[in-house]
Scaffold this motif. Structure first.
Motif, short mmCIF file in Angstrom:
data_model
loop_
_atom_site.label_atom_id
_atom_site.label_comp_id
_atom_site.label_asym_id
_atom_site.label_seq_id
_atom_site.Cartn_x
_atom_site.Cartn_y
_atom_site.Cartn_z
N PRO A 1 0.94 -1.33 -0.17
CA PRO A 1 0.06 0.05 0.06
C PRO A 1 0.90 1.34 0.02
N PHE A 2 1.91 1.35 0.73
CA PHE A 2 2.76 2.31 0.79
C PHE A 2 3.50 2.67 -0.41
N LEU A 3 4.20 1.38 -0.86
CA LEU A 3 5.01 1.71 -1.90
C LEU A 3 4.10 2.18 -3.30
N ILE A 4 2.88 1.28 -3.50
CA ILE A 4 1.92 1.94 -4.74
C ILE A 4 1.43 3.11 -4.68
N ALA A 5 1.31 3.70 -3.23
CA ALA A 5 0.65 5.21 -3.02
C ALA A 5 1.83 6.14 -3.50
N ILE A 6 3.02 5.97 -2.98
CA ILE A 6 3.98 6.72 -3.22
C ILE A 6 4.55 6.52 -4.96
N GLU A 7 4.48 5.47 -5.50
CA GLU A 7 4.72 5.57 -6.96
C GLU A 7 3.84 6.24 -7.77
N SER A 8 2.52 6.16 -7.44
CA SER A 8 1.10 6.57 -8.08
C SER A 8 1.47 8.03 -7.87
N LEU A 9 1.78 8.79 -6.62
CA LEU A 9 1.79 10.05 -6.58
C LEU A 9 2.95 10.60 -7.27
N LEU A 10 4.11 9.79 -7.53
CA LEU A 10 5.01 10.54 -8.39
C LEU A 10 4.71 10.53 -9.62
N ALA A 11 3.82 9.38 -10.28
CA ALA A 11 3.43 9.36 -11.76
C ALA A 11 2.53 10.45 -11.94
N LEU A 12 1.57 10.80 -10.96
CA LEU A 12 0.65 11.74 -11.28
C LEU A 12 1.28 13.15 -11.13
N THR A 13 2.32 13.34 -10.28
CA THR A 13 2.96 14.60 -10.28
C THR A 13 3.76 14.77 -11.54
N LEU A 14 4.41 13.82 -12.21
CA LEU A 14 5.13 14.05 -13.39
C LEU A 14 4.37 14.23 -14.64
N ALA A 15 2.91 13.55 -14.54
CA ALA A 15 2.06 13.73 -15.67
C ALA A 15 1.52 15.15 -15.84
N TRP A 16 1.44 15.53 -14.41
CA TRP A 16 0.62 17.00 -14.41
C TRP A 16 1.56 18.13 -14.78
N ALA A 17 3.00 17.90 -14.47
CA ALA A 17 4.02 18.72 -14.82
C ALA A 17 3.93 18.67 -16.49
N LEU A 18 4.13 17.47 -17.09
CA LEU A 18 4.40 17.54 -18.48
C LEU A 18 3.04 17.84 -19.31
N TYR A 19 2.19 17.55 -18.73
CA TYR A 19 0.90 18.12 -19.54
C TYR A 19 0.74 19.94 -19.37
N HIS A 20 1.12 20.27 -18.52
CA HIS A 20 1.07 21.77 -18.56
C HIS A 20 2.40 22.44 -19.35
N ARG A 21 3.08 21.53 -19.80
CA ARG A 21 4.35 21.86 -20.62
C ARG A 21 4.11 21.69 -22.07
N LEU A 22 2.90 20.85 -22.19
CA LEU A 22 2.67 20.31 -23.60
C LEU A 22 1.54 20.75 -24.35
N THR A 23 0.91 21.47 -23.32
CA THR A 23 -0.44 22.28 -24.00
C THR A 23 -0.48 23.49 -23.13
N ASP A 24 -1.61 24.35 -23.63
CA ASP A 24 -2.00 25.36 -23.07
C ASP A 24 -3.36 25.78 -22.42
N ALA A 25 -4.02 24.30 -22.41
CA ALA A 25 -5.28 24.07 -21.66
C ALA A 25 -5.07 23.74 -20.36
N PRO A 26 -5.13 24.53 -19.25
CA PRO A 26 -5.10 24.15 -17.82
C PRO A 26 -6.05 23.57 -17.39
N ILE A 27 -5.77 22.57 -16.63
CA ILE A 27 -6.62 21.68 -15.62
C ILE A 27 -6.63 21.87 -14.33
N GLY A 28 -6.14 22.83 -13.65
CA GLY A 28 -6.10 23.17 -12.20
C GLY A 28 -5.16 24.27 -11.97
N PRO A 29 -5.15 24.39 -10.73
CA PRO A 29 -4.35 25.75 -10.13
C PRO A 29 -2.75 25.22 -10.39
#
Length: 338
Positions: free
Chosen positions: A206-234
């Motif tokens: 549970p701990f390992l999958i939560a941390i890995e998932s949090l890292l994946a979402l963080t990287l995806a969020w950062a990538l998305y907002h560098r690849l497109t101009d359509a924001p999806i959140g603060p």
């Protein structure tokens, strides 16, 4: 479309590239890290997270082609990674990825102004709750997941040990340790410790999958907002301003209570997972406080040197500062007029 002030400010690529190299590269290297990361197909996890960001962006008025592209790439990579090689592990990994990104998309559309960290924590809480209910509903569901993951960890560990034994049995290694027997003893101890990882890691899924998932979402969020101009959140804030709801300290307290107190020993594994997860996010909060304190050049250099010499001490310091920030609010206290 959200208000203009929610659009993430332009950021450089340096930190994202470093994060991508670490997230995608470390599971491929024959080290101990490979033996306990829950989902070794980190590219699939990352692309699925990016695809759901693209879908949310399209739903809010973004580019449909961008969303279709990433969904298609994710489907293709998911099929080649999991669809063509089905076993207990691949079914679990694919199921978790689908559950995670679906939950993240629903949370993002339902509460669009929620900051990323709160959004991702809500996603993890809901997804973990659903996954737990599914496991409990099935006969021996929890034991089945543990067994499947332990077998997968053992398979990866065996690959790493085979590579390790190949190195230590080579002529070059034998020549190197001929006059340094202590080096050979260290190698044997390392191999023995590596062989123990699957059994230990299986209880921390549970701990390992939560941390890995949090890292994946963080990287995806950062990538998305560098690849497109359509924001999806603060926008992401600076690490020196990182904080979260102080009530999360109860997660740390509950985890410590279950893990350390004798009456709760039957749930010790649950307590350890809670303790590690909330400890990790409080460690990150402590890093934010230290980054804020290191605005002065002398303090920053001192922290860098201290981290290089005694990293565990700095981690303990950051954890203590992060937990203490719940009550002391160091940054606000110092900034407040006297």
């Amino acid at each position: 479309m959200e208000a203009a002030n929610t659009r993430p400010a332009p950021k450089g690529w340096k930190s994202v590239i470093i994060g991508l190299l670490a997230f995608l590269g470390l599971p491929m290297i024959p080290t101990a890290f490979k033996s306990f990361i829950p989902i070794s197909e980190t590219m699939v996890l990352l692309m699925a997270s990016l695809a759901i960001c693209a879908i949310v962006g399209w739903w809010k008025g973004g580019n449909a082609i961008f969303a279709i592209l990433w969904v298609g790439l994710t489907a293709w990579m998911g099929w080649t990674s999991y669809g063509l090689h089905q076993n207990s592990y691949t079914v679990l990994a694919a199921g978790w990825i689908l559950l995670l990104v679906t939950t993240f998309g629903i949370v993002s559309l339902t509460v669009p102004k929620l900051p990323f960290f709160n959004r991702s924590l809500s996603t993890l809480g809901i997804a973990m709750g659903i996954a737990t209910m599914i496991m409990v509903a099935k006969p021996n569901g929890v034991d089945h997941v543990r067994y499947a993951m332990e077998r997968e960890f053992e398979r990866r560990t065996e690959q790493t040990l085979n590579w390790f034994h190949g190195v230590t049995s080579s002529y070059e290694w034998r020549q190197a340790v001929k006059d340094r027997p202590a080096l050979d003893n260290m190698a044997k101890e390392s191999a023995a410790q590596l062989a123990e990882i699957p059994r230990r890691a299986a209880s921390l899924i549970p701990f390992l999958i939560a941390i890995e998932s949090l890292l994946a979402l963080t990287l995806a969020w950062a990538l998305y907002h560098r690849l497109t101009d359509a924001p999806i959140g603060p926008a992401f804030g600076a690490i020196k301003d990182f904080r979260f709801n102080d009530q999360l300290v109860w997660g740390l307290a509950v985890g410590a209570t279950i893990f350390f107190l004798e009456p709760f020993q039957d749930g010790k594994t649950i307590g350890l997972n809670l303790l590690l997860f909330f400890g990790a996010i409080y460690l990150l909060r402590g890093v934010g406080v230290l980054a804020w304190a290191a605005r002065g050049r002398g303090i920053a250099i001192g922290l860098v040197i201290l981290t290089a010499i005694v990293p565990l001490l700095v981690c303990a310091l950051a954890l203590g500062v992060g937990v203490g920030d719940t009550w002391m609010d160091w940054r606000k206290r110092v900034q407040s007029p006297t």
